[in-house]
Design a protein around this motif. Structure first.
Motif, PDB file in Angstrom:
ATOM      1  N   SER A  77      35.468   6.031  52.911  1.00 46.80           N
ATOM      2  CA  SER A  77      34.412   5.053  52.609  1.00 46.80           C
ATOM      3  C   SER A  77      34.122   5.018  51.114  1.00 46.80           C
ATOM      4  CB  SER A  77      33.140   5.395  53.391  1.00 46.80           C
ATOM      5  OG  SER A  77      33.363   5.316  54.777  1.00 46.80           O
ATOM      6  N   THR A 134      32.775  -7.382  47.074  1.00 46.60           N
ATOM      7  CA  THR A 134      33.011  -6.708  48.355  1.00 46.60           C
ATOM      8  C   THR A 134      34.335  -7.189  48.930  1.00 46.60           C
ATOM      9  OG1 THR A 134      31.811  -8.404  49.594  1.00 46.60           O
ATOM     10  CG2 THR A 134      30.547  -6.475  48.850  1.00 46.60           C
ATOM     11  N   ASP A 186      33.226  -7.551  55.183  1.00 44.07           N
ATOM     12  CA  ASP A 186      31.891  -7.886  55.675  1.00 44.07           C
ATOM     13  C   ASP A 186      31.502  -6.845  56.701  1.00 44.07           C
ATOM     14  OD1 ASP A 186      31.712 -10.178  54.128  1.00 44.07           O
ATOM     15  OD2 ASP A 186      32.655 -11.426  55.666  1.00 44.07           O
ATOM     16  N   ARG A 187      30.324  -6.233  56.513  1.00 43.78           N
ATOM     17  CA  ARG A 187      29.852  -5.218  57.445  1.00 43.78           C
ATOM     18  C   ARG A 187      29.055  -5.876  58.556  1.00 43.78           C
ATOM     19  NH1 ARG A 187      32.006  -3.589  52.477  1.00 43.78           N
ATOM     20  NH2 ARG A 187      32.488  -1.350  52.579  1.00 43.78           N
ATOM     21  N   LYS A 188      29.438  -5.588  59.800  1.00 42.49           N
ATOM     22  CA  LYS A 188      28.736  -6.114  60.968  1.00 42.49           C
ATOM     23  C   LYS A 188      28.410  -4.949  61.885  1.00 42.49           C
ATOM     24  CE  LYS A 188      30.938 -10.655  60.747  1.00 42.49           C
ATOM     25  NZ  LYS A 188      31.719 -11.689  61.467  1.00 42.49           N
ATOM     26  N   ARG A 237      28.469  -1.448  63.073  1.00 40.43           N
ATOM     27  CA  ARG A 237      29.435  -0.380  62.858  1.00 40.43           C
ATOM     28  C   ARG A 237      30.833  -0.910  62.559  1.00 40.43           C
ATOM     29  NH1 ARG A 237      28.154   4.152  67.569  1.00 40.43           N
ATOM     30  NH2 ARG A 237      26.009   4.624  66.930  1.00 40.43           N
ATOM     31  N   ASN A 238      31.002  -2.194  62.701  1.00 36.44           N
ATOM     32  CA  ASN A 238      32.319  -2.802  62.494  1.00 36.44           C
ATOM     33  C   ASN A 238      32.422  -3.435  61.103  1.00 36.44           C
ATOM     34  OD1 ASN A 238      33.113  -2.197  65.179  1.00 36.44           O
ATOM     35  ND2 ASN A 238      32.022  -4.005  65.903  1.00 36.44           N
ATOM     36  N   ILE A 239      33.639  -3.584  60.635  1.00 35.33           N
ATOM     37  CA  ILE A 239      33.890  -4.251  59.362  1.00 35.33           C
ATOM     38  C   ILE A 239      34.967  -5.303  59.578  1.00 35.33           C
ATOM     39  CG2 ILE A 239      33.236  -2.282  57.938  1.00 35.33           C
ATOM     40  CD1 ILE A 239      36.213  -1.688  57.581  1.00 35.33           C
TER      41      ILE A 239
END
Length: 294
Positions: free
Chosen positions: A33, A46, A49-51, A53-55
């Protein structure tokens, strides 16, 4: 920006999951990370896109991934050219296929002709084959339908005829051809673990005006057993029907052919062995064209 950073980014980009990528790379998740964060800081944007716990790879990430793939392709080209210059030609060929039938009957003929070749064959879904090609994990891939991508070269090996498979006692079993719409109310059996083919056969039925009622999802051998005990019908490639000695009827109201393609990375150096195997596969399907047509 270091190559190790880019390799870490490439793995995260294809898994779109930090934990899975860390496991593949055999490093701690916090370290991975932090590496991605430093890369984003260096680029000033960036990449995911962080959603929760998922990316998910975003537009900037996709741009970087295209360049990273080319960087590693050129590095691999340099390595291969150096190895070819300084040592004997590598006889190992790595290929992944989406269905075992694509190499059935072909491998033994090739090994007879090229006994020194070491063929490493994997089995994977179409998207997995695409990712493995881009990452350089395999030399060649065979999938249906053929892979379409800007970085990939693909050729159609065959447009295989799809036929309607019936039990011997079925009322249409003695016909030579049939309109698919005639069996709209029948129970269908589909092939398991093959999303691309299942989607294809569902779309064939929709073209004929109905959505198939699937009651079983099994492999090809179990499918043959279930059909023979009069538990359903199926849409199968003609080569599978001939191999399993199944009763089939030609479909006449639509164009039921399933394209199968061979793929490799456009600008990646292929060893002589990989080139030979690629050319042999193309020639084999051309020579055995009749096996895939009604």
């Amino acid at each position: 920006m270091e190559l190790l950073q880019l390799k870490y980014f490439q793995t995260v980009a294809y898994t779109e999951h930090i934990s899975k990528a860390a496991e593949q790379l055999n490093i701690a998740q916090p370290s991975l990370s932090l590496t991605i964060k430093r890369l984003e800081d260096e680029l000033g944007t960036t990449l995911f896109d962080r959603k929760g716990r998922n990316i998910q790879l975003n537009a900037s990430g996709k741009i970087l991934l295209n360049h990273v793939n080319r960087i590693f392709t050129e590095i691999e080209n340099a390595r291969m050219e150096i190895q070819t210059k300084d040592m004997a030609i590598d006889h190992t060929v790595k290929i992944s296929i989406s269905n075992p039938r694509f190499l059935s009957g072909l491998i033994s003929r090739y090994i007879t002709q090229w006994p020194d070749t070491n063929i490493q064959q994997g089995l994977g879904a179409r998207n997995d084959i695409l990712a493995s090609l881009k990452k350089g994990d395999i030399d060649l891939g065979i999938a249906g339908p053929p892979i379409a991508d800007d970085e990939i070269e693909s050729c159609v090996l065959i447009n295989e005829d799809i036929v309607l498979v019936l039990p011997s006692t079925h009322k249409f079993a003695t016909k030579s051809e049939i309109s698919l719409s005639k069996v709209a109310d029948e129970s269908f059996i589909s092939l398991a673990n093959n999303e691309e083919y299942s989607f294809f056969t569902t779309e064939l039925c929709k073209k004929a005006g109905f959505t198939p009622k699937n009651i079983f999802e099994v492999d090809s051998h179990l499918l043959a057993e279930i059909i023979k005990v009069n538990q359903g019908i199926a849409l199968l490639p003609i080569s599978v029907c001939r191999k399993l000695d199944l009763i089939y009827v030609r479909i006449v109201d639509i164009n039921p052919t399933y394209p199968v393609g061979l793929s490799w990375v456009k600008d990646r150096h292929l060893t002589t062995s990989a080139q030979n195997f690629r050319d042999f596969i193309i020639a084999y399907f051309n020579d055995h064209y009749a096996l895939y047509k009604v």
